[in-house]
Design an enzyme around this catalytic site. Sequence first.
Site, PDB file in Angstrom:
ATOM      1  N   HIS A  59      45.294  38.739  44.810  1.00 46.98           N
ATOM      2  CA  HIS A  59      44.609  40.008  44.799  1.00 46.98           C
ATOM      3  C   HIS A  59      44.913  41.161  45.249  1.00 46.98           C
ATOM      4  O   HIS A  59      44.782  42.254  44.833  1.00 46.98           O
ATOM      5  CB  HIS A  59      42.957  39.619  45.424  1.00 46.98           C
ATOM      6  CG  HIS A  59      42.468  38.488  45.091  1.00 46.98           C
ATOM      7  ND1 HIS A  59      42.469  37.848  44.125  1.00 46.98           N
ATOM      8  CD2 HIS A  59      41.566  37.562  46.077  1.00 46.98           C
ATOM      9  CE1 HIS A  59      41.752  36.575  43.793  1.00 46.98           C
ATOM     10  NE2 HIS A  59      41.460  36.481  45.298  1.00 46.98           N
ATOM     11  N   ASP A  75      42.411  35.908  38.047  1.00 46.07           N
ATOM     12  CA  ASP A  75      42.190  36.726  39.418  1.00 46.07           C
ATOM     13  C   ASP A  75      41.131  37.430  39.269  1.00 46.07           C
ATOM     14  O   ASP A  75      41.035  38.346  38.632  1.00 46.07           O
ATOM     15  CB  ASP A  75      43.522  37.651  39.464  1.00 46.07           C
ATOM     16  CG  ASP A  75      43.516  38.097  40.826  1.00 46.07           C
ATOM     17  OD1 ASP A  75      42.653  38.543  41.312  1.00 46.07           O
ATOM     18  OD2 ASP A  75      44.485  38.274  41.492  1.00 46.07           O
ATOM     19  N   HIS A  76      40.018  36.886  40.040  1.00 44.93           N
ATOM     20  CA  HIS A  76      38.690  37.553  39.908  1.00 44.93           C
ATOM     21  C   HIS A  76      38.549  39.101  40.189  1.00 44.93           C
ATOM     22  O   HIS A  76      37.787  39.836  39.953  1.00 44.93           O
ATOM     23  CB  HIS A  76      37.366  36.550  40.575  1.00 44.93           C
ATOM     24  CG  HIS A  76      37.419  36.695  41.902  1.00 44.93           C
ATOM     25  ND1 HIS A  76      38.108  36.011  42.768  1.00 44.93           N
ATOM     26  CD2 HIS A  76      36.666  37.490  42.557  1.00 44.93           C
ATOM     27  CE1 HIS A  76      37.684  36.331  43.837  1.00 44.93           C
ATOM     28  NE2 HIS A  76      36.743  37.232  43.896  1.00 44.93           N
TER      29      HIS A  76
HETATM   30  O1  LIG Z   1      39.863  34.339  46.240  1.00 44.81           O
HETATM   31  C1  LIG Z   1      39.236  34.361  46.989  1.00 44.81           C
HETATM   32  O2  LIG Z   1      38.435  35.374  47.187  1.00 44.81           O
HETATM   33  C2  LIG Z   1      37.332  35.399  48.038  1.00 44.81           C
HETATM   34  C3  LIG Z   1      36.955  36.829  48.180  1.00 44.81           C
HETATM   35  O3  LIG Z   1      36.367  37.220  47.112  1.00 44.81           O
HETATM   36  P1  LIG Z   1      35.421  38.509  46.903  1.00 44.81           P
HETATM   37  O4  LIG Z   1      35.112  38.591  45.872  1.00 44.81           O
HETATM   38  O5  LIG Z   1      34.350  37.944  47.862  1.00 44.81           O
HETATM   39  O6  LIG Z   1      36.019  39.677  47.655  1.00 44.81           O
HETATM   40  C4  LIG Z   1      37.735  34.807  49.365  1.00 44.81           C
HETATM   41  O7  LIG Z   1      36.601  34.615  50.205  1.00 44.81           O
HETATM   42  C5  LIG Z   1      38.306  33.382  48.967  1.00 44.81           C
HETATM   43  O8  LIG Z   1      38.917  32.840  50.215  1.00 44.81           O
HETATM   44  C6  LIG Z   1      39.713  33.563  48.236  1.00 44.81           C
HETATM   45  O9  LIG Z   1      40.029  32.159  47.766  1.00 44.81           O
END
Ligand SMILES: O=C1O[C@H](COP(=O)(O)O)[C@@H](O)[C@H](O)[C@H]1O
Length: 496
Positions: free
Chosen positions: A242, A179-180
Amino acid sequence: MTTNTPKAVIVIFGATGDLANRKLYPSIYRLFRNGKLSENFAVVGVARRPLTNEDFRNNVKNSISQFEDDNIDPDKFASHFHYHPFDVQDLSYYQSLNTLLHSLDEKHETEGNRIFYLAMAPNFFGTLAANLKSEGLTSTQGWSRLVIEKPFGHNFKSAQKLNNQIREAFDEDQIYRIDHYLGKEMVQNIEVIRFANAMFEPLWNNQFISNIQITSSEVLGVEDRGRYYESSGALRDMVQNHMLQMMALLAMEPPIKLTPEEIRSEKVKVLRALKPMSVDEVEDYFVRGQYDRGIVDGEEKPGYREGNSVDPDSNTETFVAGKLTINNFRWAGTPIYIRTGKRMQQKSTEIVVQFKDLPMNLYYDKGEAIHPNLLVIHIQPYEGITLHLNAKKGDYGTTSTPISLKYNNNDNNDKMNTPEAYEVLLHDCMRGDSTNFTHWDEVALSWKFVDIISQAWENKKAQFPNYESGSNGPKDSDALLEKDGFHWWSVTPEEE
Ligand SMILES: O=C1O[C@H](COP(=O)(O)O)[C@@H](O)[C@H](O)[C@H]1O
Ligand SMILES: NC(=O)C1=CN([C@@H]2O[C@H](COP(=O)(O)OP(=O)(O)OC[C@H]3O[C@@H](n4cnc5c(N)ncnc54)[C@H](OP(=O)(O)O)[C@@H]3O)[C@@H](O)[C@H]2O)C=CC1
């Protein structure tokens, strides 16, 4: 746990894909540049298209071209990369991959340590895990770890099936579900802000906090991901993972130790305490939206339904706002609101903790609005903390004025946030630290919560589109807070 400069062969399945090129290679490069990888590493890229090692190394060099001013020879870095054309569905390819891995292991002295990073469409995850085990790729003298990208399933049932498949081949402690957001600097800071400050922890409960707001808004639309997004929507794409992860970090009890097990166990308790809703109650707590045409940065943008691979009558949500209620001693009565959407006014992820007003305040004139104390945790793109307080006005009177204390984390950090999250997580995985990865128990509870909402939404067609591109989402999202006497605090623009 192993050393800080781990040795391993990293096998990237989906090596020619978007994620690998945009995020994984730059992250590996930064680890290398920053001395977080020993010289003893190799990367094997796996995908179907017939590239040579040289083609692959050129792709890798392109993906790190942004760092051309560094004092690192790109050819030297790229020499650690090898390509292996491969169809993951064809068992005959696995033996030759294993032979390559053994030879690289000897060449780079990686002690039999292997990371299998599945940067491919999720329908391959189960098969891949099973084949890696059955074909002997996980049987080495060192450790083997499996990194899995999202989405982890489509609902609880499919996630459970996938988990069972993977668990037949890998133990839970070998599985690293990415989960980045958990790799973002300011998300990791939530625990430190809470548990390292005597002034916050005693107030961090329903007696002193009136509500918490978590917003993750994006300016970009769904772009060319329509096919994936149509079956996902913002609920599965952002909320199930997230948003609920950030909520759990904000609401959990202090862990007794900073170990993955203790932290995870506290997060799981929060997810278990989420007040369940019936399908009929969902509309009282959750709002969905879909973007229409609108002006973004002075340019007219098309609506979601006009996008590639999107049903012109699509019922998919690109925005979700919700009220979470945690039924435990600390939080009963204090709502946590979440909000996420695409094509909104700002690219911003922020947490606002709103403290309760004092029972009486001598420094306000009658009828004047009181400014509550706010703690704002700026996750991205601006990283920092702002504490909103009240202080004496610079005149002879006895009235107060709002002031703010700011800490800007970007001053210490010149790197882009998202790739940096992958860099942190890859390094954690190589060191065997699973703290910032999601355990199956968290995934399962999150899906169970989200499944009720998707059931309600699948049963009833929405009045879409219902918000303009470049806006702050549908009006119902404001109404959700207004009925509790609150309003959304605006999120910080890109540069404060
Ligand atoms: O996991 C995801 O995250 C991105 C948003 O990531 P961020 O680090 O730029 O806030 C999102 O655009 C994408 O749809 C989703 O799969
Ligand atoms: N892109 C992103 O920003 C994000 C992606 N993710 C997740 O990461 C994963 C990968 O996404 P993304 O990089 O965008 O996907 P892409 O479609 O860009 O890449 C897919 C990769 O899989 C390879 N591939 C497809 N079929 C096979 C096969 N049968 N055997 C071997 N290789 C195959 C493709 O190469 P070839 O055609 O040569 O075989 C390609 O390298 C997905 O799970 C996605 O949900 C998660 C968060 C963000």
